[in-house]
Structures are given as structure tokens and as C-alpha cells.
Design an enzyme around this catalytic site. Structure first.
Site, PDB file in Angstrom:
ATOM      1  N   GLU A  42       0.847  -1.217   0.000  1.00  0.00           N
ATOM      2  CA  GLU A  42       0.000   0.000   0.000  1.00  0.00           C
ATOM      3  C   GLU A  42       0.873   1.254   0.000  1.00  0.00           C
ATOM      4  OE1 GLU A  42      -3.242   0.013  -0.532  1.00  0.00           O
ATOM      5  OE2 GLU A  42      -3.107  -2.161  -0.607  1.00  0.00           O
ATOM      6  N   TRP A  68       1.712   1.818  -3.376  1.00  0.00           N
ATOM      7  CA  TRP A  68       0.627   2.511  -4.108  1.00  0.00           C
ATOM      8  C   TRP A  68       0.799   4.024  -3.981  1.00  0.00           C
ATOM      9  CZ3 TRP A  68      -3.045   1.798  -7.622  1.00  0.00           C
ATOM     10  CH2 TRP A  68      -3.505   0.511  -7.868  1.00  0.00           C
ATOM     11  N   TRP A 106     -21.110  14.073 -18.302  1.00  0.00           N
ATOM     12  CA  TRP A 106     -21.654  13.954 -16.953  1.00  0.00           C
ATOM     13  C   TRP A 106     -23.108  14.419 -16.973  1.00  0.00           C
ATOM     14  CZ3 TRP A 106     -18.387  11.040 -14.517  1.00  0.00           C
ATOM     15  CH2 TRP A 106     -17.028  11.147 -14.788  1.00  0.00           C
ATOM     16  N   ASN A 109     -10.132   3.535   3.054  1.00  0.00           N
ATOM     17  CA  ASN A 109     -10.004   3.403   1.602  1.00  0.00           C
ATOM     18  C   ASN A 109     -11.265   2.794   0.987  1.00  0.00           C
ATOM     19  OD1 ASN A 109      -8.255   3.597  -0.784  1.00  0.00           O
ATOM     20  ND2 ASN A 109      -8.465   1.370  -0.807  1.00  0.00           N
ATOM     21  N   TRP A 155     -15.906  13.610 -11.457  1.00  0.00           N
ATOM     22  CA  TRP A 155     -15.054  13.216 -10.334  1.00  0.00           C
ATOM     23  C   TRP A 155     -14.303  14.405  -9.726  1.00  0.00           C
ATOM     24  CZ3 TRP A 155      -9.850  14.226 -11.127  1.00  0.00           C
ATOM     25  CH2 TRP A 155      -9.439  14.423 -12.458  1.00  0.00           C
ATOM     26  N   TRP A 187      -9.265   9.121  -6.911  1.00  0.00           N
ATOM     27  CA  TRP A 187     -10.500   9.557  -7.590  1.00  0.00           C
ATOM     28  C   TRP A 187     -10.523   9.091  -9.041  1.00  0.00           C
ATOM     29  CZ3 TRP A 187     -15.255  11.011  -6.588  1.00  0.00           C
ATOM     30  CH2 TRP A 187     -15.549  11.368  -5.267  1.00  0.00           C
TER      31      TRP A 187
HETATM   32  P1  FAD Z   1      -3.323   1.932   5.441  1.00  0.00           P
HETATM   33  O1  FAD Z   1      -4.229   0.937   4.832  1.00  0.00           O
HETATM   34  O2  FAD Z   1      -2.832   1.661   6.803  1.00  0.00           O
HETATM   35  O3  FAD Z   1      -2.101   2.093   4.429  1.00  0.00           O
HETATM   36  C1  FAD Z   1      -0.857   2.690   4.812  1.00  0.00           C
HETATM   37  C2  FAD Z   1      -0.520   3.832   3.922  1.00  0.00           C
HETATM   38  O4  FAD Z   1      -0.389   3.399   2.570  1.00  0.00           O
HETATM   39  C3  FAD Z   1      -1.553   4.937   3.876  1.00  0.00           C
HETATM   40  O5  FAD Z   1      -1.445   5.799   4.973  1.00  0.00           O
HETATM   41  C4  FAD Z   1      -1.233   5.615   2.548  1.00  0.00           C
HETATM   42  O6  FAD Z   1      -0.155   6.491   2.661  1.00  0.00           O
HETATM   43  C5  FAD Z   1      -0.821   4.429   1.687  1.00  0.00           C
HETATM   44  N1  FAD Z   1      -1.987   3.964   0.935  1.00  0.00           N
HETATM   45  C6  FAD Z   1      -2.879   3.019   1.293  1.00  0.00           C
HETATM   46  N2  FAD Z   1      -3.790   2.834   0.305  1.00  0.00           N
HETATM   47  C7  FAD Z   1      -3.474   3.702  -0.664  1.00  0.00           C
HETATM   48  C8  FAD Z   1      -4.033   4.012  -1.933  1.00  0.00           C
HETATM   49  N3  FAD Z   1      -5.107   3.367  -2.415  1.00  0.00           N
HETATM   50  N4  FAD Z   1      -3.475   4.992  -2.667  1.00  0.00           N
HETATM   51  C9  FAD Z   1      -2.384   5.653  -2.225  1.00  0.00           C
HETATM   52  N5  FAD Z   1      -1.797   5.393  -1.030  1.00  0.00           N
HETATM   53  C10 FAD Z   1      -2.329   4.429  -0.270  1.00  0.00           C
HETATM   54  N6  FAD Z   1      -4.641   8.808   0.531  1.00  0.00           N
HETATM   55  C11 FAD Z   1      -4.039   9.890   1.042  1.00  0.00           C
HETATM   56  O7  FAD Z   1      -3.027   9.753   1.741  1.00  0.00           O
HETATM   57  N7  FAD Z   1      -4.526  11.143   0.783  1.00  0.00           N
HETATM   58  C12 FAD Z   1      -5.639  11.348   0.032  1.00  0.00           C
HETATM   59  O8  FAD Z   1      -6.025  12.497  -0.188  1.00  0.00           O
HETATM   60  C13 FAD Z   1      -6.306  10.218  -0.482  1.00  0.00           C
HETATM   61  N8  FAD Z   1      -7.450  10.352  -1.186  1.00  0.00           N
HETATM   62  C14 FAD Z   1      -8.070   9.248  -1.703  1.00  0.00           C
HETATM   63  C15 FAD Z   1      -9.230   9.403  -2.463  1.00  0.00           C
HETATM   64  C16 FAD Z   1      -9.871   8.301  -2.999  1.00  0.00           C
HETATM   65  C17 FAD Z   1     -11.118   8.478  -3.829  1.00  0.00           C
HETATM   66  C18 FAD Z   1      -9.349   7.017  -2.768  1.00  0.00           C
HETATM   67  C19 FAD Z   1     -10.042   5.805  -3.342  1.00  0.00           C
HETATM   68  C20 FAD Z   1      -8.203   6.848  -2.019  1.00  0.00           C
HETATM   69  C21 FAD Z   1      -7.549   7.949  -1.476  1.00  0.00           C
HETATM   70  N9  FAD Z   1      -6.384   7.810  -0.690  1.00  0.00           N
HETATM   71  C22 FAD Z   1      -5.759   8.926  -0.206  1.00  0.00           C
HETATM   72  C23 FAD Z   1      -5.755   6.506  -0.501  1.00  0.00           C
HETATM   73  C24 FAD Z   1      -6.202   5.723   0.752  1.00  0.00           C
HETATM   74  O9  FAD Z   1      -7.580   5.677   0.813  1.00  0.00           O
HETATM   75  C25 FAD Z   1      -5.654   6.309   2.040  1.00  0.00           C
HETATM   76  O10 FAD Z   1      -4.262   6.498   1.933  1.00  0.00           O
HETATM   77  C26 FAD Z   1      -5.895   5.363   3.219  1.00  0.00           C
HETATM   78  O11 FAD Z   1      -7.254   5.127   3.354  1.00  0.00           O
HETATM   79  C27 FAD Z   1      -5.319   5.964   4.476  1.00  0.00           C
HETATM   80  O12 FAD Z   1      -5.619   5.182   5.585  1.00  0.00           O
HETATM   81  P2  FAD Z   1      -4.505   4.392   6.385  1.00  0.00           P
HETATM   82  O13 FAD Z   1      -3.378   5.293   6.705  1.00  0.00           O
HETATM   83  O14 FAD Z   1      -5.180   3.720   7.515  1.00  0.00           O
HETATM   84  O15 FAD Z   1      -4.026   3.346   5.314  1.00  0.00           O
END
Ligand code: FAD
Length: 504
Positions: free
Chosen positions: A305, A308, A337, A372, A390, A413
Site C-alpha cells: 500500500e 501505491w 456527466w 479506503n 469526479w 479519484w
Molecule cells: P493503510 O491501509 O494503513 O495504508 C498505509 C498507507 O499506505 C496509507 O497511509 C497511505 O499512505 C498508503 N496507501 C494506502 N492505500 C493507498 C491508496 N489506495 N493509494 C495511495 N496510497 C495508499 N490517501 C491519502 O493519503 N490522501 C488522500 O487524499 C487520499 N485520497 C483518496 C481518495 C480516494 C477516492 C481514494 C479511493 C483513495 C484515497 N487515498 C488517499 C488513498 C487511501 O484511501 C488512504 O491512503 C488510506 O485510506 C489511508 O488510511 P490508512 O493510513 O489507515 O491506510
């Protein structure tokens, strides 16, 4: 010869590449001529830049609280943090220059911010400083692997899909383990900068604002923010330690269950640079016997992640159009849209009549963070069920998320809206009802955030009260009728998208 460390989205002292560079140089200079060089630090409060990025009040409050922690820590080493205000991006170069003049700075150190406008801003700072014979040294720090390192490998055809990117990322890391090596950027505990010469205005007294114009939190929300997201590196590490001890093992299974928070919630800290991605990987790798891709499935999934996150930064660098409000798939700008009156407001307020979506949208506004799974479900609902652009959702998320980050938010997004890097050869449309039944099976999450539904006892009806309760029972809830019928809108979305883009 003095040195300035310019903190931006890297609000920590440990494992900070630019700070490491600054300290090394300070050491060199003082070896050449003992006691002649001092280190100063700078943070620029630029409300215009925050507005430009739709930064949320949660985020600005978190930034300012972390700046205070950085200042406190620097002070223990005798290093002052200068706070300067710049009304917008344009005024940043002069703000840096003024500080350089005041403190006789010869070299400025900072970590790279990859967004297009930030790169342009830094270029202007560099030119202005150069005209005044001051050097700007910038470092790759935000990602473990600098995006350009991977771009170099495949510059003719940059990666557009996560899986081959991830493979290349791993290859680079195996070949160059230094990418994951933590920087020795904390001054040694015995380091104490000598008292600064009296000709310098005392920056120790320059106070860090508690809030910024237009970004003040209400008292109630401030309490929530302090409780949920305490500031500082120590708190970030404690959060990681607790996550690793209690949740990492089950992360792979639990991460999507919105009712039991199985993720780290480290994103606010990563976004503001209170912890680095290297530190995160290092901590997860340590409990996984030093491995990245094999071993404990929870640790592996979690590390991936973080990759990602690096992928979306890479996309931002390789395809700068995404930070200029353009879709990653160019044809997606042709999507017609079909926003209906009131639908966007209902989505924002959590009044769509789809309980899981509504719970998520209300949690977002109340806490500045959602998981997420909820982000994907709400984003899919906005773009596929409501056929709303979006970009409106992207901006709304930024205005409320504490971890709002252009690369990840835009990436997420566009992925959810099928205008981005999702490689699926068909239009991926989340069924909000199935998401609800699968990831909040007992409706705990829904009941927490949608009080109108707390009286619904049935764990089946809670996901779809309009269709699963008697009409008079439903009417008593005071909960809205669904804005749309998912099955009908799904067919419509397929048509609308199909007319604009060819997926796969
Ligand atoms: P964990 O599941 O514990 O993951 C650890 C870290 O991995 C996260 O803190 C993050 O830095 C990274 N990570 C995890 N999943 C993703 C992902 N899909 N994409 C990119 N990085 C990821 N993340 C943001 O940090 N800022 C945002 O503005 C943001 N906006 C989002 C908008 C949408 C529509 C979607 C679908 C995802 C978005 N994310 C964003 C990605 C992700 O949802 C969040 O990083 C995650 O939910 C943060 O929670 P966590 O720290 O508990 O994640």
C-alpha cells in the site's frame, strides 16, 4: 556562512534527507572555520497555497500543530525555526529571500515537492536565490524511490499500471538498498548550536499561529482533531508501533471492514511528512524478517500500500496533466456527466439514501478521515451512480480530509471514476448495497454515523431501509429515499462512459 533548512511537507527531524544534507554541510563549514556557521529553519505559512489546493481545516490545523513540534525539538538543539507568511505562491520566493538576507544565509536546503505548481515555485525560488549567490539544494525524500529513478528505466513508455510499476520499484530497491536506508538527520544528542550572534533577530520568539485565516476549526472539531490525530513524530511512531503490534498481522483480511478499523490511519502523518515512507517500510519490514514481498501476508500487503502511494506520486511526475485538473485517460474529458439538481449537495451531506455512502460522507466531515473502502465506494457512487464529474468529488475530499494529498487523492479519484490507472477491461462499478453488506455486515458503521437508522434492528434492512422496511416504518425514520436506483444508473453509466472512452 549560514544554512537554512526550509521545512514544507516534511515536518519531522528524523529520516529527513534535506536536513541530513544541511547538517552535513554545517559540520563541514564548522570544521573549516569553527563556530562560524549556524543552522536556521524556516516554515512559510501561505494561506493562498493552502486555498489553491483546497486544503482542509483539519489538515491546516494538523500542519500548524506539527510545525510547533518541529520548533520545540529544534529549540532543544539551539536551532531557531523562523515563521514567515506569504499570502500566495507568488510571494514565496521573496519570503525565502528576506529570511536569507536577515540571517546571512548562503545555502537553503529543502525536500522536493512534486506537484507542477510547487515545482515552478521552487524554480523561481532557485533563480532568485542564485541571483543573490545563494544555493538551493533540494532532495528526493517524499518517496522511498524517487519517481524519476523509475521513470528513467522506462522513459519512452512510463508505467500506467500499478503492477509493473511495483515490480520495477522492487527491482530498484533490491539493486539499491540505500533507497530504504534511513537518513541520519537528527543532530547528535550532544549537539547544541552555540548562542546565535546578537545581530540576528531572535527567531525563537517568532510564534507559530494556532490557526490560519479561513482555516480555524470550531472548538468541538478541534477537540476531535487533538484526540484523533495528536501531533509530532513521537505520536506517529507510537501509532505505527500500536498498529504493528495489534493489527498488521490481520491487515490483509481486516483492512476493508469499515466497522473494525483494521488499518493504520498513518496517512495524516505521511501526508505532512511527520513520518517518512522509508520509516514506515522499515518498521513493517523489521517484523517481517527484513522481507518486502514475502513472509507475513499482512506486512506484505501493507508495504504494497505504501508502494501505491509511491505509484501515484510517480504518475504525477510522469503525467503532469493529472495535477492540472485533466484526466489521466485523455478521452475521459469527453464523458458527458449528467448531474441532477441537488444530487451533489445530497452526496456531500450524506443524504443519498444509500446508508453506507451516507455514513462515509458524514464521517469524513466529522473526523477528516475515512477508510479506503469508503473512499472508493463514495467515489464510485458519485461518478457512476450520480454521473457527477469526479473533479467535484476530488475537491470535496480535499476540503475535508486531514490527509488530503494531491497525488493520492487524484489517483484514487481517477481510479474510482475509471478515468485513471485502473487497468480493468470493463467499467468497474461498485454496487453500494453489496459493499455495505460485505464490509459492514452488522451495520455497526452505519448506525454509528447515521443516527436516523439506529432504530433499525434488522441487519438486512439497515443496508437498504427504503426497499426492505415497511413503507410506514421507513417514513418514520426521517431518512431520505434513495436518490437513484443503482441498477438503472449502472446501465446508464455504462452507456455514458462507453460513448466517451474505450476501456482496456
Ligand atoms: P493503510 O491501509 O494503513 O495504508 C498505509 C498507507 O499506505 C496509507 O497511509 C497511505 O499512505 C498508503 N496507501 C494506502 N492505500 C493507498 C491508496 N489506495 N493509494 C495511495 N496510497 C495508499 N490517501 C491519502 O493519503 N490522501 C488522500 O487524499 C487520499 N485520497 C483518496 C481518495 C480516494 C477516492 C481514494 C479511493 C483513495 C484515497 N487515498 C488517499 C488513498 C487511501 O484511501 C488512504 O491512503 C488510506 O485510506 C489511508 O488510511 P490508512 O493510513 O489507515 O491506510
Amino acid at each position: 556562512k549560514n544554512i537554512l533548512m526550509w521545512f514544507r511537507s516534511d515536518l519531522r527531524l528524523s529520516d529527513n534527507r534535506a536536513l541530513q544534507g544541511a547538517l552535513k554541510q554545517l559540520d563541514l563549514l564548522n570544521k573549516e572555520k569553527a563556530g562560524t556557521s549556524s543552522l536556521f529553519a524556516l516554515f512559510i505559512v501561505s494561506t493562498g497555497e493552502w486555498q489553491e489546493h483546497d486544503a482542509s481545516k483539519f489538515k491546516v490545523d494538523f500542519i500548524l500543530r506539527n510545525v510547533e513540534k518541529v520548533a520545540e525539538k529544534l529549540k532543544t538543539f539551539g536551532v531557531p525555526l523562523v515563521i514567515k507568511t506569504a499570502s500566495n505562491k507568488k510571494s514565496v520566493p521573496n519570503a525565502v529571500m528576506e529570511v536569507c538576507k536577515l540571517y546571512h544565509i548562503n545555502e537553503v536546503y529543502c525536500n522536493i515537492e512534486y506537484e507542477v505548481n510547487e515545482s515552478k515555485r521552487d524554480e523561481k525560488v532557485k533563480v532568485l536565490l542564485m541571483q543573490n549567490k545563494i544555493l538551493l539544494k533540494s532532495y528526493h525524500d517524499q518517496c522511498a524511490v524517487p519517481p524519476k529513478e523509475i521513470l528513467k528505466l522506462n522513459s519512452d513508455k512510463p508505467f500506467k499500471v500499478y503492477t509493473p510499476f511495483k515490480k520495477a520499484w522492487m527491482d530498484v530497491v533490491y539493486q539499491n538498498p540505500r533507497h530504504l536506508t534511513l537518513s541520519n538527520s537528527l543532530p547528535s544528542p550532544s549537539f547544541r548550536q552555540p548562542t546565535l550572534p546578537s545581530r540576528y533577530p531572535c527567531a525563537f520568539t517568532s510564534s507559530i499561529p494556532k490557526s490560519a485565516d479561513g482555516f480555524a476549526l470550531s472548538e468541538e472539531i478541534q477537540r476531535t482533531a487533538l484526540e484523533l490525530y495528536p501531533a509530532g513524530e513521537v505520536k506517529a511512531r507510537e501509532r505505527m508501533d500500536a498498529f504493528i503490534a495489534e493489527k498488521l498481522g490481520n491487515y490483509k483480511e481486516d483492512r476493508d471492514f469499515v466497522c473494525k478499523p483494521g488499518t493504520s490511519v498513518i496517512s495524516p502523518y505521511l501526508t505532512c511528512g511527520v513520518i517518512s515512507s522509508r520509516q514506515c517500510i522499515d518498521m513493517a519490514q523489521k517484523v517481517n524478517n527484513g522481507k518486502l514481498e514475502t513472509g507475513d501476508p499482512g506486512a506484505v500487503k501493507w508495504i504494497l500500500e505504501i508502494v501505491w502511494r509511491e505509484f501515484f506520486r510517480y504518475i504525477l511526475v510522469a503525467f503532469p496533466r493529472v495535477s492540472k485538473s485533466l484526466p489521466f485517460i485523455p478521452e475521459a474529458s469527453m464523458i458527458k456527466w449528467d448531474e441532477k439538481d441537488g444530487h451533489f449537495d445530497a452526496w456531500k451531506a450524506g443524504l443519498t439514501g444509500y446508508p453506507l455512502v451516507d455514513a462515509g460522507m458524514r464521517e469524513l466531515v466529522s473526523t477528516g478521515w475515512i477508510s479506503n473502502r469508503i473512499r472508493m465506494t463514495a467515489a464510485s457512487f458519485l461518478t457512476k451512480d450520480l454521473l457527477i464529474n469526479w473533479q467535484k468529488g476530488e475537491a470535496h475530499f480535499m476540503r475535508h480530509l486531514i490527509d488530503g494529498d494531491l497525488a493520492s487523492n487524484n489517483g484514487g479519484w481517477q481510479w474510482a471514476a475509471s478515468t485513471g490507472t485502473d487497468p480493468k477491461p470493463y467499467l468497474r462499478i461498485f454496487n453500494p448495497l453489496l459493499q455495505s453488506e460485505k464490509f459492514d455486515p452488522n451495520g455497526e458503521y452505519i448506525r454509528k454515523w447515521v443516527p436516523e437508522l439506529r432504530s433499525v434492528k434488522s441487519n438486512k434492512a439497515i443496508h437498504d431501509p427504503f426497499n426492505r422496511l415497511q413503507r410506514d416504518q421507513f417514513n418514520q425514520l426521517g431518512y431520505p429515499v434513495p436518490l437513484v436506483d443503482h441498477h438503472k444508473t449502472k446501465a446508464k453509466a455504462e452507456k455514458v462512459y462507453g460513448a466517451a472512452i474505450h476501456l482496456g
